[in-house]
Design an enzyme around this catalytic site. Sequence first.
Site: not given
Ligand SMILES: Cc1cc2nc3c(=O)[nH]c(=O)nc-3n(C[C@H](O)[C@H](O)[C@H](O)COP(=O)(O)OP(=O)(O)OC[C@H]3O[C@@H](n4cnc5c(N)ncnc54)[C@H](O)[C@@H]3O)c2cc1C
Length: 783
Positions: A454
């Site tokens: 989220e």
């Molecule tokens: C257990 C679990 C349940 C989930 N459930 C759902 C679901 O039901 N439906 C769905 O669609 N998604 C779901 N998600 C996805 C979740 O919303 C994403 O994991 C989340 O948006 C982060 O994306 P990412 O994991 O690819 O991290 P990334 O986007 O790769 O981010 C990695 C790091 O970089 C940081 N970062 C990225 N951009 C910036 C910026 N501009 N400035 C500073 N920091 C930045 C982030 O804060 C993070 O710390 C789920 C994820 C998990 C792990």
Amino acid sequence: MTWFLVLLVAIAAVLLVPPLRRALLTTPIFAIYKKLLPAMSQTEKEALEAGTVWWEGELFSGKPDWQKLLGYPHPELSTTEQSFLDHECEALCAMVSDWDTTQIHHDLSPKAWAYVKEKGFLGMIIPRRYGGLEFSAYAHSSVIQKLSTHCPVAAVSVMVPNSLGPAELLLHYGTDEQKNHYLPRLAKGLEIPAFALTNPHAGSDAASIPDIGIVCRGLWQDKEVIGMRVTWDKRYITLGPICTLLGLAFRLHDPDHLLGDVTDIGITCALVPSDHPGVNIGRRHFPLNAVFQNGPNSGTDVFMPLDWIIGGPARAGQGWRMLMECLAAGRSISLPSSNTGMSKLAVRATGAYARVRRQFKTAIGKFEGIEEPLARMGGYTYMMDAARTMTAGAIDLGEKPSVASAIVKYHVTERTRQVVNDAMDILGGKGICLGPNNFMGRAYQQVPIAITVEGANILTRSLIIFGQGAIRCHPYVLKEMEAAREPDAAKGLRDFDKALFRHLGFIWTRAFRAWSMGITGSHFGPVPADVAPETRRYYQQLTRFSAAFAFLADVSMFVMGGDLKRKEKLSARLGDILSLLYLCSATLKRYEAEGRQAEDAPLMHWAIWDAMFKMQNAFEGVMSNYPNRFIAAVLHWKIFPLGRPYVVPSDSLGHEVALKLIEPSATRDRLTAGMYLPRDEKDSVGVIELALEATLAAEPIDAKLRAAEKAGIVMRSEIHPVGADDTATQLLHAQEAGILSSEEVALVIRRNHLRDKAIAVDDFPPDFSVEATGMVAPLCTTA
Ligand SMILES: Cc1cc2nc3c(=O)[nH]c(=O)nc-3n(C[C@H](O)[C@H](O)[C@H](O)COP(=O)(O)OP(=O)(O)OC[C@H]3O[C@@H](n4cnc5c(N)ncnc54)[C@H](O)[C@@H]3O)c2cc1C
């Protein structure tokens, strides 16, 4: 002198005569402003504009109306909602355990799933006319919180269908046909929903999803119709592996212009039955030993009718706006509630454990070293629950507070991470050895999930809270931006001129307020009528911080302009100030709403002092890293004219808070209200609760025994390893010598029994064999 007067009159004329001012001053400034204004994509614009501004707008004004804050109704549960918590929710908790779900079923048990569906847990946000429970946001939050205090898997499985997903989107944007078909089925659990946005290449930057739908002709129910050929690759989708109805986000293209002139229609949300041919679904991820259903899904060139778009073809391309508009409600409730629940569990059970567990002949909770984390746990949890409640109350007032929802999501999950870490440190080995007796280990493992979902926390803090807050909550910034984008140039200039000069006046008054309140220690600041005397100074100090924040935010935007978006460290600290102001507001509101409980005052004081100190540090963090040192010095002089006045909460205050956590009291009950708390020796938390009561009851008896030992009336007793039980012999002597009554002996025996159970940890056969443990491969293996 004459020249000087002429100059003054000329300046006054330029400033005070609007047409002159516009021609000579505003026009060139407006031109520069338009050049400097960072480009904004449509998705960024939609994200920024989504939701409403609530109390956080007041905090941005530099002059918060505290009476307004105290006037917001404090949320309460209806009789039906309270009954649901006391019966259905209680029954579900009794039916599940963290260990069984994690190690045996790798999910909720079939019985628990059936109960969840039958009792309508999945339809808390669905109106009664569709068969849902139609709970208030506060009741919804209280259910998630209670489940989280006992079984996180149950909480997440219930949370997701009630958060941003098919039901919420259908309620706001669905066609009548879609609503009438799906909502009753979702309410009764005949459909299990999931919502799939995240793609391997688009996580935080979700608007860049490469998943694509092509508008084309195809066969649908033996007829040729215009539909979409959709290709997607999603991961991390909660409930995905078991869902029957997949909410799917993809970018819709219409290369042959079958729907109109536009080729790239934009992000579109559709509802896809998971058994539709071509949908690959069912495999699972294994997120940090949390066994709620979560997994990938994909499809290649899957043909589906346009009717599957949420809201029908008319809503094609509106998916991002729909998601952004609905984000605030779910984000205000889901993680703030589940994480507050986790913190309550940590506070209640760890506090009790710290009294039951003795080392160096002393309850560990009485060591100063343990008092420190205990105080933090208590203060944080008081504040978190206040923020959870106040924000759920805002949703019930019809708000969709986009900035406040980001604040509570970020700060409650970060504070929970700290609370859980503190609990683990206090519990020592008891928190580390997993098994049915461990109530904290899984929470420790799973905290990072809440940090990631989220809106990942680093992104939320660095980009969203201040970035969105500055534009949405500021009284003039959005107006200036809108003026710059106004197609009618003359109107744009007029609007800009009006906003800009009000804005300049605003900065000046806030600068003066910040400085004058700084120099007077904010002693003359406003205090709302009839507040608790012990909180009066806090309102004054927070008003000072609010004025200083408004001033600092404005100067930062002027000095750094669009660069501020890239200066994430500064933006994050500015966001921290806004957030801490919000958390303090919630804490003061809670204290009033709960009737100014004098016994709870240490929790309130600790939370506010800690937050004010952190706010001061955040100001310092911005100013000491300011790109322009001269402006930094001026800011410092304006904001802290007499130096840095705030200090950390005192050790004696921390001592008072820690004491509240290690013995039963009404304060402890209020701090952990809404928990699942069985008085049952078989439950890992229940046994500690009973052990705490027995420990307190036995303490005076222990004192009698120690005195009798010293006087040589009874033999000295030590706890020995299994086999050598001289405690029983000592008790017998004490009873024979008339020092203890038989009831007192029974009490000590019961205390010892409960203590031993409370400190027990689990062990398993060397190979963790399935037969001996009941655990199911592969999760039971250690390799
Ligand atoms: C257990 C679990 C349940 C989930 N459930 C759902 C679901 O039901 N439906 C769905 O669609 N998604 C779901 N998600 C996805 C979740 O919303 C994403 O994991 C989340 O948006 C982060 O994306 P990412 O994991 O690819 O991290 P990334 O986007 O790769 O981010 C990695 C790091 O970089 C940081 N970062 C990225 N951009 C910036 C910026 N501009 N400035 C500073 N920091 C930045 C982030 O804060 C993070 O710390 C789920 C994820 C998990 C792990």
